[in-house]
Scaffold this active site. Structure first.
Site, PDB file in Angstrom:
ATOM      1  N   GLN A 170      81.054 -46.213  60.794  1.00  0.00           N
ATOM      2  CA  GLN A 170      80.904 -47.100  59.637  1.00  0.00           C
ATOM      3  C   GLN A 170      79.438 -47.502  59.476  1.00  0.00           C
ATOM      4  O   GLN A 170      78.889 -48.189  60.340  1.00  0.00           O
ATOM      5  CB  GLN A 170      81.767 -48.350  59.809  1.00  0.00           C
ATOM      6  N   SER A 193      76.699 -52.560  58.172  1.00  0.00           N
ATOM      7  CA  SER A 193      75.788 -53.630  58.563  1.00  0.00           C
ATOM      8  C   SER A 193      74.357 -53.133  58.731  1.00  0.00           C
ATOM      9  O   SER A 193      74.121 -51.972  59.102  1.00  0.00           O
ATOM     10  CB  SER A 193      76.247 -54.269  59.871  1.00  0.00           C
ATOM     11  N   SER A 240      79.548 -48.409  65.687  1.00  0.00           N
ATOM     12  CA  SER A 240      80.395 -47.856  66.735  1.00  0.00           C
ATOM     13  C   SER A 240      80.710 -46.396  66.439  1.00  0.00           C
ATOM     14  O   SER A 240      80.920 -46.005  65.289  1.00  0.00           O
ATOM     15  CB  SER A 240      81.703 -48.650  66.833  1.00  0.00           C
ATOM     16  N   GLU A 279      89.954 -53.117  58.070  1.00  0.00           N
ATOM     17  CA  GLU A 279      89.295 -53.262  59.369  1.00  0.00           C
ATOM     18  C   GLU A 279      89.771 -54.519  60.082  1.00  0.00           C
ATOM     19  O   GLU A 279      90.085 -54.492  61.282  1.00  0.00           O
ATOM     20  CB  GLU A 279      87.779 -53.323  59.173  1.00  0.00           C
ATOM     21  N   GLU A 338      83.054 -67.216  61.269  1.00  0.00           N
ATOM     22  CA  GLU A 338      82.587 -68.195  60.282  1.00  0.00           C
ATOM     23  C   GLU A 338      82.774 -67.668  58.859  1.00  0.00           C
ATOM     24  O   GLU A 338      83.267 -68.381  57.964  1.00  0.00           O
ATOM     25  CB  GLU A 338      81.108 -68.528  60.532  1.00  0.00           C
TER      26      GLU A 338
END
Length: 398
Positions: free
Chosen positions: A114, A117, A151, A234, A368
């Site tokens: 993926q 990020s 990952s 996910e 969060e």
């Protein structure tokens, strides 16, 4: 009607097992035959691993094949492909994309990672800076940027990639979603070492990587909607593992030690263990109910709640286990730099579980951010004020 469907499925499973005995058939060949028989995902389209049946029948197929010793989809290594890429391709892919990408994903020929990020865009994923620029009006896309916490990148043949294609519009509107070949020139993978000593994930640098427009998933500029489907799946995959029995998972390791080693026990820890046991069982049963509710459709924001619960419990249980074992709980068998293919929280030592569980509240979306998702999309509370909502991405401070 449902009785007829069940009987037909049972017959298909029997035929598959008769023609491809799992004990003697190569695992990849068996998975290919299962895909071709429509038994990969029964709710997917015909010719794409499915039979266009209600999703509720999938569990029936899984139970029978597991009992026969069938190999796991993706050979057990393709967690991102199975849990995230496949449902997104099914939801947004063209017929040609489904035929091209789903079968090698299911058989484990294509392992996925993926590419979402970035160093400057983690919790604020929509702020990502990786650029994809069209090479001519109808040409390929040229991608440049850096991704992080990736990952399986060291094993992957394919990636789900989110990139910015229009910096002149607000950040959520200028993103496009791609399926990226990880074997093409311009991709550099560097390991990131974790607190456990291992390097499960990586940072990935993309330099003039060419991605065909045929690998674009969804419309140009519509990547955020596609990515939301990926993220919902996910979170559900991380926080809601199917088939876990009572006292399964991490709580099972603790209760086993409690029963087998009486010298570890004390009254105060007994009360704490009982609270963790009850919370684990409640979370497990809630997950079962959630899977049943979602059987007829795509997962929504409810998965965020399960993911938060999983992360909090994993950290609480691993902390309790460390206290239970006292000094011996700090022992850890291997601090060397390793590149594991899977994360094994159950088969390792308490020290490893404690350290690895620290990442559970970050991966798949921080707790969060997920609390904001629940507040706004489940509870209907007023959203946080966002000063950048209508500002072009190119004008934002970075």
């Amino acid at each position: 009607m449902s009785t007829d469907i069940a009987a037909d499925l049972d017959a298909r499973v029997r035929t598959l097992l008769a023609q491809h005995d799992p004990a003697t058939t190569d695992p990849r060949e068996f998975l290919g035959a299962r895909f071709d028989a429509g038994l990969a995902w029964v709710h997917f389209p015909r010719g794409c691993g499915g039979l266009e049946l209600p999703r509720t029948f999938q569990q029936r197929v899984e139970a029978q094949l597991a009992a026969a010793g069938a190999p796991p989809p993706g050979l057990g290594r393709n967690v991102i492909g199975m849990g995230m890429a496949a449902p997104t391709i099914a939801a947004f892919g063209t017929d040609e994309q489904k035929r091209k990408f789903l079968r090698p994903l299911y058989t484990g020929e294509h392992i996925y990672c993926q590419l979402f990020s970035e160093p400057g865009a983690g919790s604020d994923l929509a702020g990502l800076a990786t650029r994809a620029v069209r090479d001519g009006p109808d040409g390929d896309w040229i991608v440049n940027g850096q991704k992080v916490w990736t990952s399986m990148a060291q094993h992957a043949q394919m990636a789900i990639l989110l990139a910015r294609t229009d910096p002149a519009v607000p950040k959520h509107q200028g993103l496009t979603y791609f399926l990226c070949d990880m074997t093409v020139p311009g991709i550099e993978i560097r390991p990131l070492r974790q607190i456990t000593g291992e390097a499960e994930f990586n940072e990935v640098f993309l330099t003039d990587v060419r991605v065909p427009d045929a690998n674009r998933l969804g419309p140009e500029g519509g990547g955020w909607k596609v990515a939301t489907t990926t993220l919902n799946n996910e979170r559900l995959a991380i926080g809601n593992r199917p088939g876990v029995p009572r006292e399964g998972g991490m709580i099972g390791k603790v209760t086993q030690a409690w029963r087998s080693e009486p010298g570890l026990r004390n009254p105060a820890m007994h009360d704490q263990l009982m609270r963790l046991w009850v919370e684990s069982e409640v979370t497990r049963l809630t997950g079962e109910r959630l899977r049943q509710r979602l059987a007829a459709g795509q997962p929504g924001p409810e998965g965020a709640g399960m993911k938060i619960a999983f992360a909090r419990l994993a950290q609480a249980i691993s902390g309790f286990e460390l206290e239970l074992h006292a000094e011996s709980g700090l022992q850890y068998d291997d601090w060397t730099m390793r590149r594991p293919e899977t994360v094994d929280l159950i088969g390792r030592e308490p020290g490893y579980r404690y350290l690895r569980a620290r990442g559970n509240s970050i991966e798949g979306g921080t707790s969060e951010i997920l609390r904001n998702t629940i507040a706004e999309r489940v509870l209907g509370l007023p959203p946080e004020h966002r000063v950048d909502k209508d500002v072009a991405w190119k004008d934002l401070e970075r």
